[in-house]
Design an enzyme around this catalytic site. Structure first.
Site, PDB file in Angstrom:
ATOM      1  N   HIS A  10       1.034   4.694 -14.633  1.00 44.16           N
ATOM      2  CA  HIS A  10       1.498   4.010 -13.963  1.00 44.16           C
ATOM      3  C   HIS A  10       0.515   2.900 -12.712  1.00 44.16           C
ATOM      4  O   HIS A  10      -0.266   3.663 -12.421  1.00 44.16           O
ATOM      5  CB  HIS A  10       2.868   3.665 -13.290  1.00 44.16           C
ATOM      6  CG  HIS A  10       2.817   4.248 -11.676  1.00 44.16           C
ATOM      7  ND1 HIS A  10       3.546   5.476 -12.120  1.00 44.16           N
ATOM      8  CD2 HIS A  10       2.199   4.064 -10.910  1.00 44.16           C
ATOM      9  CE1 HIS A  10       3.787   5.519 -10.412  1.00 44.16           C
ATOM     10  NE2 HIS A  10       3.150   4.441  -9.887  1.00 44.16           N
ATOM     11  N   ARG A  30       4.508   7.474   6.536  1.00 41.75           N
ATOM     12  CA  ARG A  30       5.270   6.803   5.636  1.00 41.75           C
ATOM     13  C   ARG A  30       6.637   6.569   6.124  1.00 41.75           C
ATOM     14  O   ARG A  30       7.333   7.715   6.780  1.00 41.75           O
ATOM     15  CB  ARG A  30       5.282   7.553   4.469  1.00 41.75           C
ATOM     16  CG  ARG A  30       4.414   6.982   3.002  1.00 41.75           C
ATOM     17  CD  ARG A  30       4.150   8.129   2.276  1.00 41.75           C
ATOM     18  NE  ARG A  30       5.134   7.669   1.692  1.00 41.75           N
ATOM     19  CZ  ARG A  30       4.701   6.404   0.088  1.00 41.75           C
ATOM     20  NH1 ARG A  30       3.787   5.618   0.166  1.00 41.75           N
ATOM     21  NH2 ARG A  30       5.592   6.843  -0.660  1.00 41.75           N
ATOM     22  N   LYS A  34      11.340   5.761   1.962  1.00 42.32           N
ATOM     23  CA  LYS A  34      10.528   5.807   0.644  1.00 42.32           C
ATOM     24  C   LYS A  34      10.887   6.534   0.096  1.00 42.32           C
ATOM     25  O   LYS A  34      11.337   7.720   0.486  1.00 42.32           O
ATOM     26  CB  LYS A  34       9.465   6.334   1.307  1.00 42.32           C
ATOM     27  CG  LYS A  34       8.042   4.958   2.504  1.00 42.32           C
ATOM     28  CD  LYS A  34       8.013   3.728   0.958  1.00 42.32           C
ATOM     29  CE  LYS A  34       6.750   2.773   1.747  1.00 42.32           C
ATOM     30  NZ  LYS A  34       6.007   1.787   0.760  1.00 42.32           N
ATOM     31  N   CYS A  46      -0.801   2.137   0.487  1.00 38.37           N
ATOM     32  CA  CYS A  46      -0.911   2.362  -0.768  1.00 38.37           C
ATOM     33  C   CYS A  46       0.012   1.534  -1.535  1.00 38.37           C
ATOM     34  O   CYS A  46       1.648   1.342  -1.059  1.00 38.37           O
ATOM     35  CB  CYS A  46      -1.076   4.132  -1.398  1.00 38.37           C
ATOM     36  SG  CYS A  46      -0.013   4.675  -0.593  1.00 38.37           S
ATOM     37  N   SER A  47      -0.032   1.291  -3.137  1.00 36.83           N
ATOM     38  CA  SER A  47       1.132   0.738  -3.940  1.00 36.83           C
ATOM     39  C   SER A  47       0.789  -0.031  -5.483  1.00 36.83           C
ATOM     40  O   SER A  47      -0.254   1.253  -5.370  1.00 36.83           O
ATOM     41  CB  SER A  47       1.556  -0.648  -3.066  1.00 36.83           C
ATOM     42  OG  SER A  47       2.683  -1.435  -2.961  1.00 36.83           O
ATOM     43  N   GLU A 107       5.206  11.122  -7.915  1.00 38.64           N
ATOM     44  CA  GLU A 107       4.070  10.253  -8.880  1.00 38.64           C
ATOM     45  C   GLU A 107       3.366  10.479  -9.781  1.00 38.64           C
ATOM     46  O   GLU A 107       2.551  11.355  -9.749  1.00 38.64           O
ATOM     47  CB  GLU A 107       3.019  10.002  -7.574  1.00 38.64           C
ATOM     48  CG  GLU A 107       4.024   9.091  -6.246  1.00 38.64           C
ATOM     49  CD  GLU A 107       4.340   7.914  -6.077  1.00 38.64           C
ATOM     50  OE1 GLU A 107       3.790   7.182  -8.200  1.00 38.64           O
ATOM     51  OE2 GLU A 107       4.608   6.861  -5.505  1.00 38.64           O
ATOM     52  N   GLU A 109      -0.029   8.848 -11.163  1.00 37.17           N
ATOM     53  CA  GLU A 109      -1.294   7.313 -11.324  1.00 37.17           C
ATOM     54  C   GLU A 109      -2.474   7.352 -12.036  1.00 37.17           C
ATOM     55  O   GLU A 109      -3.092   8.361 -11.654  1.00 37.17           O
ATOM     56  CB  GLU A 109      -0.926   6.901 -10.213  1.00 37.17           C
ATOM     57  CG  GLU A 109       0.633   6.490  -9.438  1.00 37.17           C
ATOM     58  CD  GLU A 109       0.647   6.300  -8.405  1.00 37.17           C
ATOM     59  OE1 GLU A 109       1.355   5.636  -7.546  1.00 37.17           O
ATOM     60  OE2 GLU A 109      -0.189   6.404  -6.898  1.00 37.17           O
TER      61      GLU A 109
END
Length: 118
Positions: A10, A30, A34, A46-47, A107, A109
């Site tokens: 993603h 964080r 989260k 980050c996002s 994640e 990514e």
């Protein structure tokens, strides 16, 4: 983790904000709430660019992720968008990474990394 195990990526970004004189990197811890990597220290912000915002889908010159980075820097760190002009952001690189968090979440990514001196 189901999509991660399928090899699906993603879109994401990591923003790095550096002090203009010392060159020190602003990092953050964080939030406990989260889903992935709670309480861990990480880059400035980050996002993910959101599909709901047409402007964040623009790929030319990494424009969309820069718009998303400005949105999240204001949301998470309270940095007004007037202080994060897109024309001052510098594209650093693309990163591909895969990291499980707790076995349920993780994640995977393809990430674009913008930075600027503030």
């Amino acid at each position: 983790m189901e999509n991660i195990n399928k090899g699906l990526l993603h879109r994401a970004f990591s923003a790095f904000v550096f002090h203009p004189v010392s060159g020190k990197l602003l990092i953050q811890q964080r939030a406990t709430e989260k889903i992935t990597f709670p309480d861990m220290w990480t880059n400035t912000c980050c996002s993910h660019p959101l599909d709901d915002f047409e402007e964040e889908k623009i790929e030319k010159d990494q424009y969309g992720v820069k718009v998303a980075a400005r949105r999240k820097l204001e949301h998470e760190l309270g940095i007004p968008q007037i202080q994060t002009p897109i024309d001052k952001m510098q594209y650093l690189t693309r990163i591909h990474y895969l990291a499980p968090s707790d076995g349920l979440w993780g994640e995977h990514e393809g990430e674009i990394v913008p930075s600027w001196f503030r």
